[in-house]
Design a protein around this motif. Structure first.
Motif, short mmCIF file in Angstrom:
data_model
loop_
_atom_site.label_atom_id
_atom_site.label_comp_id
_atom_site.label_asym_id
_atom_site.label_seq_id
_atom_site.Cartn_x
_atom_site.Cartn_y
_atom_site.Cartn_z
N THR A 100 -6.82 12.08 -14.91
CA THR A 100 -7.85 12.10 -13.88
C THR A 100 -7.36 11.37 -12.64
N ILE A 101 -7.98 11.69 -11.51
CA ILE A 101 -7.62 11.01 -10.27
C ILE A 101 -7.87 9.51 -10.39
N CYS A 102 -8.96 9.18 -11.04
CA CYS A 102 -9.32 7.76 -11.20
C CYS A 102 -8.27 7.01 -12.01
N SER A 103 -7.79 7.59 -13.09
CA SER A 103 -6.81 6.90 -13.94
C SER A 103 -5.48 6.72 -13.23
N ILE A 104 -5.08 7.73 -12.45
CA ILE A 104 -3.82 7.61 -11.70
C ILE A 104 -3.95 6.55 -10.61
N ALA A 105 -5.09 6.54 -9.94
CA ALA A 105 -5.31 5.53 -8.91
C ALA A 105 -5.25 4.13 -9.52
N TYR A 106 -5.89 3.96 -10.66
CA TYR A 106 -5.91 2.66 -11.33
C TYR A 106 -4.51 2.25 -11.75
N LEU A 108 2.87 11.21 -9.07
CA LEU A 108 2.18 11.65 -10.28
C LEU A 108 1.34 12.91 -10.03
N PHE A 109 0.67 12.97 -8.89
CA PHE A 109 -0.13 14.16 -8.58
C PHE A 109 0.75 15.39 -8.34
N ALA A 110 1.98 15.16 -7.91
CA ALA A 110 2.89 16.28 -7.63
C ALA A 110 3.73 16.66 -8.84
N ASP A 111 3.45 16.05 -9.99
CA ASP A 111 4.21 16.31 -11.21
C ASP A 111 3.31 17.03 -12.21
N ARG A 112 3.71 18.24 -12.60
CA ARG A 112 2.89 19.05 -13.51
C ARG A 112 2.65 18.36 -14.86
N ARG A 113 3.51 17.44 -15.23
CA ARG A 113 3.35 16.76 -16.52
C ARG A 113 2.10 15.88 -16.56
N PHE A 114 1.53 15.58 -15.38
CA PHE A 114 0.39 14.67 -15.34
C PHE A 114 -0.90 15.35 -14.90
N VAL A 115 -0.96 16.69 -15.01
CA VAL A 115 -2.15 17.40 -14.56
C VAL A 115 -3.37 17.07 -15.41
N HIS A 116 -3.16 16.56 -16.62
CA HIS A 116 -4.29 16.22 -17.49
C HIS A 116 -4.90 14.87 -17.11
N LEU A 176 0.83 -1.20 0.00
CA LEU A 176 0.00 0.00 0.00
C LEU A 176 0.86 1.26 0.00
N GLU A 177 1.92 1.26 0.80
CA GLU A 177 2.81 2.42 0.88
C GLU A 177 3.46 2.71 -0.48
N GLN A 178 3.88 1.66 -1.18
CA GLN A 178 4.51 1.85 -2.49
C GLN A 178 3.51 2.40 -3.51
N ARG A 179 2.30 1.90 -3.48
CA ARG A 179 1.29 2.36 -4.43
C ARG A 179 0.88 3.81 -4.16
N LEU A 180 0.73 4.16 -2.90
CA LEU A 180 0.38 5.54 -2.56
C LEU A 180 1.52 6.49 -2.95
N ALA A 181 2.76 6.06 -2.72
CA ALA A 181 3.90 6.91 -3.08
C ALA A 181 3.95 7.13 -4.59
N HIS A 182 3.65 6.09 -5.35
CA HIS A 182 3.62 6.22 -6.81
C HIS A 182 2.56 7.23 -7.24
N ALA A 183 1.37 7.11 -6.67
CA ALA A 183 0.30 8.04 -7.02
C ALA A 183 0.65 9.47 -6.61
N HIS A 184 1.24 9.63 -5.44
CA HIS A 184 1.61 10.97 -4.97
C HIS A 184 2.61 11.62 -5.91
#
Length: 269
Positions: free
Chosen positions: A230-236, A220-228, A210-218
């Motif tokens: 969706t939250i759902c797609s990054i979570a998936y 992406l959310f903190a990277d401007r290159r991925f602002v396009h 869980l920690e590794q998956r959350l860190a991966h998602a974080h």
């Protein structure tokens, strides 16, 4: 290169070379070609080391080494007084001993890779323990005594297996089919043993994944290159199949929602 108490580790990519070493007493050195073959001439005998095999002998043993262009070489300098009490045949180490690509060599290479991923090993206790583990794994590869095997099983070998398991999880955490059963099958150990490895470190397999998956998602959310995205797609793509569970776990871990992290990134410019 990395130095620890009683251990020095070097990774090299070679140009075509022939090196001559003069004999002298001192520490031991293990050479492991990671890609392509290494030719070694010692005491009138030629040895050809395939990738993954090793040659260990006195540091500076009189020898000739031929390496091809682009060959990747791992060199580990070891303390003679730490290694010799652990191995069955010490006479082989007076010149050079060839170590085949055994399970112990695989554990050693995996342990070194996990160590390379650490930016710094700061405490003296941790540095000393890592050096012991490396000597333990080399002893296993060379042929440890029965008493040493019992010691190593609970020390170096266990640590190397745990490092390999964690590295596997880090590399595959975003795969939603990652399970303790599939992980155990890849490493040739039981799911129960993996559970015991994590319990000994005060954590669980589930929480580590869980920690590794959350860190991966974080990331992406903190990277401007991925602002396009969706939250759902990054979570998936981070390994989650339930958006509600992901949002809850993310907020509990970071004290903010995915949208909060993304907004802060955009504000920071």
């Amino acid at each position: 290169m990395r130095t620890l108490p009683d251990v020095a580790i070097a990774h090299s990519v070679c140009s075509p070379m022939r090196t001559l070493h003069a004999a002298k007493d001192g520490d031991l050195c293990l050479l492991v070609p990671l890609r392509d073959a290494l030719s070694l001439h010692v005491d009138g005998v030629d040895h050809e080391l395939a990738a993954g095999m090793g040659a260990i002998g006195g540091h500076g043993t009189k020898s000739t080494i031929d390496a091809a262009s682009g060959m990747q070489l791992l060199s580990i300098r070891l303390r003679r007084q730490l290694l010799l009490p652990l191995v069955q045949s010490t006479s082989d180490l007076q010149s050079v001993a060839i170590v085949h690509d055994t399970q112990a060599m695989g554990l050693l290479r995996g342990y070194i890779r996990a160590l390379d991923a650490e930016e710094a090993i700061t405490t003296p206790e941790a540095r000393h323990l890592l050096a012991l583990h490396i000597h333990d794994l080399v002893a296993l590869a060379c042929g440890a005594t029965r008493d040493a095997r019992d010691l190593i099983e609970g020390r170096g070998k266990r640590a190397a297996r745990f490092a390999a398991v964690k590295a596997d999880i880090v590399a595959n955490a975003t795969h939603r089919n990652l399970s303790i059963d599939s992980l155990a099958a890849r490493h040739g150990i039981s799911p129960r043993y993996i559970g015991a490895l994590f319990a000994g470190a005060g954590m669980t397999f589930t929480n580590f994944v869980l920690e590794q998956r959350l860190a991966h998602a974080h990331r992406l959310f903190a990277d401007r290159r991925f602002v396009h995205r969706t939250i759902c797609s990054i979570a998936y793509d981070s390994g989650f199949g339930d958006l509600s569970y992901f949002n809850h776990a993310f907020r509990r871990r970071y004290g903010a929602t995915p949208s909060d992290v993304r907004a802060a990134t955009l504000r920071a410019g």
